[in-house]
Design an enzyme around this catalytic site. Structure first.
Site, PDB file in Angstrom:
ATOM      1  N   ASP A   1       4.605  12.439  15.154  1.00 11.70           N
ATOM      2  CA  ASP A   1       4.566  12.511  13.692  1.00 11.70           C
ATOM      3  C   ASP A   1       3.122  12.640  13.207  1.00 11.70           C
ATOM      4  O   ASP A   1       2.684  11.925  12.312  1.00 11.70           O
ATOM      5  CB  ASP A   1       5.231  11.282  13.086  1.00 11.70           C
ATOM      6  CG  ASP A   1       5.523  11.448  11.597  1.00 11.70           C
ATOM      7  OD1 ASP A   1       5.529  12.599  11.121  1.00 11.70           O
ATOM      8  OD2 ASP A   1       5.735  10.435  10.912  1.00 11.70           O
TER       9      ASP A   1
ATOM     10  N   VAL B   1       4.010  -0.613   4.232  1.00  9.02           N
ATOM     11  CA  VAL B   1       2.659  -0.965   4.667  1.00  9.02           C
ATOM     12  C   VAL B   1       2.027  -1.843   3.592  1.00  9.02           C
ATOM     13  O   VAL B   1       2.011  -1.478   2.412  1.00  9.02           O
ATOM     14  CB  VAL B   1       1.787   0.277   4.913  1.00  9.02           C
ATOM     15  CG1 VAL B   1       0.411  -0.139   5.402  1.00  9.02           C
ATOM     16  CG2 VAL B   1       2.453   1.208   5.927  1.00  9.02           C
TER      17      VAL B   1
ATOM     18  N   ARG C   1      -0.773  12.012   6.421  1.00  9.13           N
ATOM     19  CA  ARG C   1      -0.331  10.691   5.941  1.00  9.13           C
ATOM     20  C   ARG C   1      -0.488   9.619   7.010  1.00  9.13           C
ATOM     21  O   ARG C   1      -0.486   8.430   6.710  1.00  9.13           O
ATOM     22  CB  ARG C   1       1.126  10.763   5.484  1.00  9.13           C
ATOM     23  CG  ARG C   1       2.078  11.119   6.588  1.00  9.13           C
ATOM     24  CD  ARG C   1       3.540  11.221   6.138  1.00  9.13           C
ATOM     25  NE  ARG C   1       4.346  11.799   7.211  1.00  9.13           N
ATOM     26  CZ  ARG C   1       4.534  13.083   7.383  1.00  9.13           C
ATOM     27  NH1 ARG C   1       3.991  13.934   6.530  1.00  9.13           N
ATOM     28  NH2 ARG C   1       5.270  13.536   8.393  1.00  9.13           N
ATOM     29  N   ASN C   2      -0.581  10.036   8.286  1.00  7.41           N
ATOM     30  CA  ASN C   2      -0.733   9.080   9.384  1.00  7.41           C
ATOM     31  C   ASN C   2      -2.151   9.058   9.944  1.00  7.41           C
ATOM     32  O   ASN C   2      -2.372   8.579  11.055  1.00  7.41           O
ATOM     33  CB  ASN C   2       0.271   9.396  10.495  1.00  7.41           C
ATOM     34  CG  ASN C   2       1.685   9.014  10.102  1.00  7.41           C
ATOM     35  OD1 ASN C   2       1.888   8.051   9.364  1.00  7.41           O
ATOM     36  ND2 ASN C   2       2.658   9.773  10.564  1.00  7.41           N
TER      37      ASN C   2
ATOM     38  N   LYS D   1       2.294  -3.497   8.890  1.00  6.98           N
ATOM     39  CA  LYS D   1       3.446  -2.605   8.794  1.00  6.98           C
ATOM     40  C   LYS D   1       4.690  -3.456   8.970  1.00  6.98           C
ATOM     41  O   LYS D   1       4.875  -4.118   9.989  1.00  6.98           O
ATOM     42  CB  LYS D   1       3.377  -1.517   9.864  1.00  6.98           C
ATOM     43  CG  LYS D   1       4.412  -0.416   9.663  1.00  6.98           C
ATOM     44  CD  LYS D   1       4.188   0.726  10.628  1.00  6.98           C
ATOM     45  CE  LYS D   1       2.878   1.432  10.346  1.00  6.98           C
ATOM     46  NZ  LYS D   1       2.885   2.127   9.049  1.00  6.98           N
TER      47      LYS D   1
ATOM     48  N   ASP E   1       0.213   5.130  13.737  1.00  6.56           N
ATOM     49  CA  ASP E   1       1.645   5.369  13.989  1.00  6.56           C
ATOM     50  C   ASP E   1       1.920   6.223  15.211  1.00  6.56           C
ATOM     51  O   ASP E   1       2.983   6.849  15.309  1.00  6.56           O
ATOM     52  CB  ASP E   1       2.313   6.006  12.761  1.00  6.56           C
ATOM     53  CG  ASP E   1       2.504   4.996  11.643  1.00  6.56           C
ATOM     54  OD1 ASP E   1       2.294   3.798  11.894  1.00  6.56           O
ATOM     55  OD2 ASP E   1       2.842   5.406  10.527  1.00  6.56           O
TER      56      ASP E   1
ATOM     57  N   PHE F   1       8.398   4.558   8.774  1.00  2.00           N
ATOM     58  CA  PHE F   1       8.400   3.407   9.671  1.00  2.00           C
ATOM     59  C   PHE F   1       8.414   2.078   8.922  1.00  2.00           C
ATOM     60  O   PHE F   1       8.166   1.047   9.511  1.00  2.00           O
ATOM     61  CB  PHE F   1       7.182   3.469  10.593  1.00  2.00           C
ATOM     62  CG  PHE F   1       7.056   4.775  11.315  1.00  2.00           C
ATOM     63  CD1 PHE F   1       8.049   5.193  12.180  1.00  2.00           C
ATOM     64  CD2 PHE F   1       5.973   5.598  11.114  1.00  2.00           C
ATOM     65  CE1 PHE F   1       7.958   6.400  12.840  1.00  2.00           C
ATOM     66  CE2 PHE F   1       5.866   6.805  11.771  1.00  2.00           C
ATOM     67  CZ  PHE F   1       6.864   7.209  12.636  1.00  2.00           C
TER      68      PHE F   1
ATOM     69  N   LEU G   1       0.810  -1.212   0.000  1.00  2.91           N
ATOM     70  CA  LEU G   1       0.000   0.000   0.000  1.00  2.91           C
ATOM     71  C   LEU G   1       0.842   1.260   0.000  1.00  2.91           C
ATOM     72  O   LEU G   1       0.395   2.309  -0.466  1.00  2.91           O
ATOM     73  CB  LEU G   1      -0.924   0.011   1.230  1.00  2.91           C
ATOM     74  CG  LEU G   1      -1.914  -1.146   1.341  1.00  2.91           C
ATOM     75  CD1 LEU G   1      -2.703  -1.041   2.645  1.00  2.91           C
ATOM     76  CD2 LEU G   1      -2.868  -1.156   0.150  1.00  2.91           C
TER      77      LEU G   1
END
Length: 491
Positions: free
Chosen positions: A349, A243, A353-354, A257, A367, A240, A235
């Site tokens: 963070d 995904v 996007r998270n 993840k 995250d 980190f 994805l």
């Protein structure tokens, strides 16, 4: 197969007679065997002088597929009785006495020297060695020797140098000699260690005391074997790791993840995973399982079908969202961040996007806390590298001072992303230029779709003094109030 074994392994005759009594003469008694028992212990007790060809350590878990095979776990010690092609007949030396066949490539020979040495740790991985060495009471100068993961039959030396763990490959020559560096060979591991204890500057890592062993913590309900999960579709990739969309036990769709241990600070990993397990809120992504034994590490969570918020907002579907929907998104994020604030957990963070998006525009925070796992240099402000400087509060970017108030700054940037439909903040600026501009008082301009009262909230989030920024509880109440008023006016 049975007839072959009966012919060539006559010492197992009683064992085969026990399993297949039909081969016994009609007048033969089973003697002391319990007809229901399946352990090989009676045979071992009746043959105490079985020869020890060699001592081996098990490299991988193996589950017996038949009565003639032996189930073993990584790290078990076995005595080899007979080598037979791709298999070895082995006797377990610890736990329940038993013997049977094990694949030959699942074991590696060890010698009596390592078996009795307090510095030798059999069957542990690189990551497990790191976790041991950084755990109390171990300290600077603690060391251990373990089996090499990449080269079975060879070894690795792991040494703690202050907060860093150094790993050295111990190569084995054709004659059995051992060396870390060319020109320095030793007949045994004991002599190799003695040399480097005295001449530690050669490897820049002092060897002061062997690593102190501790009991391996019992696996909890979150820890699952990696074999239960199948990766289906990548994805994305971020700070980190990768995904993936995957499936658990061939039934449940999940997000996985995949993280590399080399990019992590081992001493922080356990703590942050415990945080993930203990945090439960409707607006936080739900943790399903963890695979932390070996590499790579898996963090398994619920799957949000529409992906991350940044990509979703910039998609055709996202661009159709009305202002009331955008405010709803910000309220959901504020709700989840209020919970983290109450739990004294810093995200570090927070960005579009998270935030993950599901059906019916359900948004959840992902995250949270994982930034602590990464090495310090990942968050450098030097150069224009892919780091979250543009989302990071000045005190965090400059002095590594993270708090809920630094998360509030990031939330202000997230508001900007939402009301620009996924636009990158400070577009056209490098990370260094961004820091300089912020320090001089520059703030992002008001997006066209953003009302003055919401932009005022953004500016409050970007106050120079962290104490002047609102709490997430205040932000949640303020945004919900704006949302309710707008909903009322539309109805």
């Amino acid at each position: 197969m049975e007839e072959f074994l009966r012919k060539h392994l006559t010492f197992l005759t009683s064992f085969w007679n026990k399993i297949h009594p039909s081969h016994l003469p009609s007048n033969c008694s089973l003697g002391f065997f319990d007809p229901e028992a399946v352990s090989l212990q009676p045979d071992l007790d009746s043959n105490p002088e079985l020869p020890d060809i060699s001592l081996v350590s098990v490299l991988y878990d193996f589950t017996a597929r038949g009565m003639d095979e032996l189930s073993v776990q990584r790290g078990d010690k076995l005595s080899i009785i007979k080598e037979d092609g791709e298999y070895v007949l082995a006797r377990r030396l610890s736990g329940e006495l038993a013997m049977g066949y094990v694949p030959a490539n699942y074991v590696a020979k060890i010698d009596r020297e390592t078996a009795s040495s307090n510095w030798y740790f059999s069957g542990i991985t690189r990551n497990e060695a790191q976790l041991l060495l950084v755990s109390p009471p171990n300290c600077h100068g603690s060391f251990l020797i373990r089996d090499s993961e990449s080269s079975p039959g060879e070894y690795s030396l792991s040494v703690r140098n202050h907060t860093k763990i150094n790993h050295f490959r111990i190569c084995k020559g054709p004659s059995g000699s051992l060396c870390i560096q060319q020109g320095h060979t030793f007949p045994s591991l004991e002599e190799l260690l003695t040399f480097y204890m005295v001449n530690w500057k050669v490897i820049q890592s002092p060897l002061l005391q062997p690593c102190i062993r501790k009991r391996t913590p019992e696996k909890d309900e979150w820890e699952r074997p990696r074999s239960e999960f199948m990766l289906r579709r990548k994805l994305g990739e971020g700070y980190f790791g990768e995904v993936w969309e995957g499936v658990w036990k061939n039934t449940l769709p999940v997000a996985i993840k995949v993280m590399k241990q080399a990019d992590m600070r081992a001493e922080d990993f356990t703590k942050e995973i415990q945080n993930l397990k203990s945090l439960k809120h409707d607006k936080l992504i739900k943790l399903y399982a963890v695979c932390s034994m070996g590499e790579p590490l898996y963090i398994v969570t619920e799957l949000m079908r529409k992906g991350n918020l940044q990509s979703y907002l910039s998609s055709a579907e996202g661009k159709e969202l009305r202002t009331v929907c955008l405010i709803d998104i910000t309220c959901q994020v504020a709700d989840g961040m209020t919970y983290l604030e109450e739990q004294h957990v810093v995200h570090r963070d927070l960005a579009a996007r998270n935030i993950l998006v599901g059906n019916n525009l359900i948004c959840k925070i992902a995250d949270f806390g994982l930034a602590r796992i990464l090495k310090d240099d990942v968050y450098s402000t030097r150069g224009d590298t892919k780091i979250p400087v543009k989302w990071t509060a000045p005190e965090a970017a400059n002095y590594r001072t993270y708090s809920s108030k630094s998360d509030v700054w990031s939330y202000g940037i997230l508001l900007y992303e939402v009301f620009t439909y996924g636009q990158c903040p400070y577009e056209g600026m490098t990370n260094q230029e961004t820091i300089q501009q912020i320090t001089q008082g520059y703030r992002l301009p008001r997006p066209v779709t953003c009302s003055p009262n919401i932009y005022c909230t953004m500016l409050e989030c970007w106050s120079v003094n962290p104490e002047d920024r609102p709490s997430f509880l205040d932000l949640r109440e303020k945004l919900y109030s704006i949302y309710r008023r707008l909903q009322h006016s539309l109805s």
